[in-house]
Scaffold this motif. Structure first.
Motif, PDB file in Angstrom:
ATOM      1  N   UNK A 117       0.791  -1.124  -0.002  1.00  0.00           N
ATOM      2  CA  UNK A 117       0.168   0.104  -0.175  1.00  0.00           C
ATOM      3  C   UNK A 117       1.021   1.372   0.094  1.00  0.00           C
ATOM      4  N   UNK A 132      -1.277  12.567   1.944  1.00  0.00           N
ATOM      5  CA  UNK A 132      -0.761  11.969   3.070  1.00  0.00           C
ATOM      6  C   UNK A 132      -1.470  10.759   3.064  1.00  0.00           C
ATOM      7  N   UNK A 133      -0.770   9.489   3.173  1.00  0.00           N
ATOM      8  CA  UNK A 133      -1.691   8.078   3.566  1.00  0.00           C
ATOM      9  C   UNK A 133      -0.733   7.852   4.846  1.00  0.00           C
ATOM     10  N   UNK A 134      -1.527   7.596   5.838  1.00  0.00           N
ATOM     11  CA  UNK A 134      -0.933   6.727   7.106  1.00  0.00           C
ATOM     12  C   UNK A 134      -1.684   5.746   7.447  1.00  0.00           C
ATOM     13  N   UNK A 135      -0.928   4.834   8.293  1.00  0.00           N
ATOM     14  CA  UNK A 135      -1.301   3.494   8.916  1.00  0.00           C
ATOM     15  C   UNK A 135      -1.037   3.605  10.159  1.00  0.00           C
ATOM     16  N   UNK A 136      -1.995   2.981  11.103  1.00  0.00           N
ATOM     17  CA  UNK A 136      -1.706   2.932  12.573  1.00  0.00           C
ATOM     18  C   UNK A 136      -2.287   1.541  12.786  1.00  0.00           C
ATOM     19  N   UNK A 137      -1.201   0.533  13.073  1.00  0.00           N
ATOM     20  CA  UNK A 137      -1.773  -0.730  13.175  1.00  0.00           C
ATOM     21  C   UNK A 137      -1.451  -1.568  14.413  1.00  0.00           C
ATOM     22  N   UNK A 138      -2.376  -1.979  15.175  1.00  0.00           N
ATOM     23  CA  UNK A 138      -2.248  -2.884  16.263  1.00  0.00           C
ATOM     24  C   UNK A 138      -1.602  -4.049  15.824  1.00  0.00           C
ATOM     25  N   UNK A 139      -1.731  -4.781  14.738  1.00  0.00           N
ATOM     26  CA  UNK A 139      -0.798  -5.929  14.585  1.00  0.00           C
ATOM     27  C   UNK A 139      -0.337  -5.780  13.246  1.00  0.00           C
ATOM     28  N   UNK A 172      -1.076  -8.952  11.009  1.00  0.00           N
ATOM     29  CA  UNK A 172      -2.606  -9.218  10.610  1.00  0.00           C
ATOM     30  C   UNK A 172      -3.052  -8.163   9.682  1.00  0.00           C
ATOM     31  N   UNK A 173      -2.342  -7.117   9.706  1.00  0.00           N
ATOM     32  CA  UNK A 173      -2.776  -6.067   8.689  1.00  0.00           C
ATOM     33  C   UNK A 173      -2.006  -6.481   7.063  1.00  0.00           C
ATOM     34  N   UNK A 196      -4.245  -7.431   3.735  1.00  0.00           N
ATOM     35  CA  UNK A 196      -3.771  -6.736   2.427  1.00  0.00           C
ATOM     36  C   UNK A 196      -3.605  -7.837   1.350  1.00  0.00           C
TER      37      UNK A 196
END
Lengths: 327, 327
Positions: free
Chosen positions: B126, B269-276, B279-280, B284
């Motif tokens: 991504x 701006x593209x951002x990701x905030x991922x707990x795992x 798993x993310x 995808x």
């Protein structure tokens, strides 16, 4: 070189003209207008302006025609018409009428064996793309779209139609606390009022009843009554000086869960902060004009949207270069 | 139903297993492992675990094989091998070796008439997609990628190899002031040190020389010496309690200019905030497994990356539904 035509020369048309100049694999061939062409001054030297009625004589001289008219009355007719002769790209943005517009353009494009790429820009366009990607990746989740801070042309027009108003500009502003709640994965249910506020800057005519103007604006159905609206009266000079730009932007956020018991939260956020709404829209359109050209060269035909376009088609890079430098 | 196989069952394989369950048009057919299958417990009831050597007997029972091995030694061999028999998706992430991996997978996939979709996830994946889109739209501009805050497995491993260290975890953290400068369109030139800091949480063995551990970590070439690194000594209990997750995330920002004299600045701006992270990544991959299946059904073959996949292929929605609900 991809030979580009611009059909309609307002803010968006001018933006497309600038964007074409930024892309080395494209050249602007002609601009078409419904006005008297001799009255239309464009930025590019050596490019002529023609009357819209002459467009068909460019059938073999233009690879992609970019339509820069309005969605209310222009594009529903112009795009299906021109798709009979050209690869076309438009920015049709009346969301509810997109399926119908798609069908009309599809019929024309299939007849001509061309590509008709519709609803390109940022919303619809890049925001739609991000809603699609986010929802496909995080299946269990919620979508949020916030717009602004930015100028809404429709709401600014509505203000200017109010009795006693000389001029005015309206900004759509996302509510920070709502944005934060979404970003923190709280999956809030948000009313219209909770998502955006509306800020109006109004120039009143001499002697006008400002209280009545403010009340009329704030209670205007569809446009303002569902929002917390602030009305600021300022002078024409201040409006010209501080509010002459057309900035916009917004946020598409997907909040979703994964894991054995959906115990993990993920936030995907896409945001835009734009100094010039029409110029950014134009830049998206021009990149997708490249896609229309390439896809048609590969034999694809018919109406398409951003969902149908693989990213490699919009990039000025070769596939090898993309894999090497961007992947 | 799209019949999915999982090849390799670690964190990523488990993530894929969970993600398949979230997608109603998919079913997990089998999990393959190089370990003794009887020792591998999976989450799904009614799905069997097989030895990797038995994978070819599933040639006609699996539509897409998802490879969940590592990029260092597993995928360079496994993906080209399995692409001879299956549509495959992997998350190969050794950026410098992607062109070579692509060629190898392409050869196999073309022979089998299948799709080999490589380097799917979030970076590569991504983030790559957003670098491509941003650069295609804002031609005159700069790309910035920041990672974190998140756990780097490689850096955590490096810490644990230091003499006197019992356990440890490393977070990559983007520098706020650098992020802000980029967001404000300042187009800064940023050194490695200016973009990210590294936070280490270390459990020292009884009687170990903590000063020496800290010095060794901070001066470690490639991993830490180019960064401002902080080393925090904590107990094993605290590490287990507060640092057992695998969160990650990051930002891809495109800052570019448009207009007659490039007078307008835009920020995407593209951002990701991922707990795992796993798993993310798995989510995808599973969405793109749908694409591999559909594209192959339409007759497409060979190696592909996220750049080659039109967004409509990854969505569980029909094209009509996408246009109606998302555009």
């Amino acid at each position: 070189m991809i030979r580009i035509g611009i059909f309609g020369y307002g803010n968006l048309g001018r933006g497309v003209e600038c964007a074409v100049k930024q892309n080395k694999d494209m050249e602007l061939v002609a601009v078409f207008t419904r006005r008297d062409p001799s009255t239309v001054k464009i930025l590019s030297e050596g490019v002529d302006v023609f009357h819209a009625d002459d467009v068909l004589s460019f059938k073999d001289k233009i690879d992609v025609m970019i339509l820069c008219g309005g969605s209310a009355t222009d594009l529903p007719k112009q795009t299906p018409y021109l798709a009979q002769y050209f690869n076309v790209v438009d920015s049709f943005d009346t969301h509810a009428k997109i399926p119908e517009h798609f069908e009309n353009v599809d019929t024309s494009s299939r007849k001509s064996g061309k590509i008709g790429l519709i609803s390109v820009g940022w919303d619809p366009g890049m925001f739609s793309l991000n809603r699609a990607l986010g929802g496909s990746i995080l299946v269990d989740g919620n979508d949020y779209t916030f717009w602004g801070k930015g100028v809404s042309q429709g709401h600014s027009d509505a203000i200017r139609r109010v009795d006693g108003v000389l001029d005015g500009k309206q900004y759509t502003v996302p509510v920070d606390s709502a944005l934060e709640a979404v970003r923190n994965g709280k999956n809030p249910t948000l009313s219209t009022r909770e998502k955006h506020t509306r800020e109006c800057y109004v120039v009143a005519k001499d002697g006008a009843d400002k209280e009545l103007i403010e009340k009329t604006i704030k209670e205007m159905p569809n446009y303002f009554s569902d929002y917390d609206t602030t009305v600021n009266f300022i002078s024409q000079e201040e409006l010209n000086e501080k509010h002459s730009g057309i900035p916009h932007g917004g946020f598409v956020i997907r909040s979703g869960k994964t894991g054995k018991d959906l115990e993990h939260t993920h936030i995907i956020e896409y945001s835009l902060k734009l100094d010039s709404n029409p110029e950014f829209t134009a830049s998206v359109i021009v990149a997708y004009a490249r896609a229309a050209y390439r896809m048609n060269k590969e034999g694809m035909v018919g109406a398409k949207t951003v969902f149908d376009v693989a990213p490699c088609y919009i990039s000025p890079m070769s596939n090898e270069e993309m894999r090497k430098k961007l992947l």
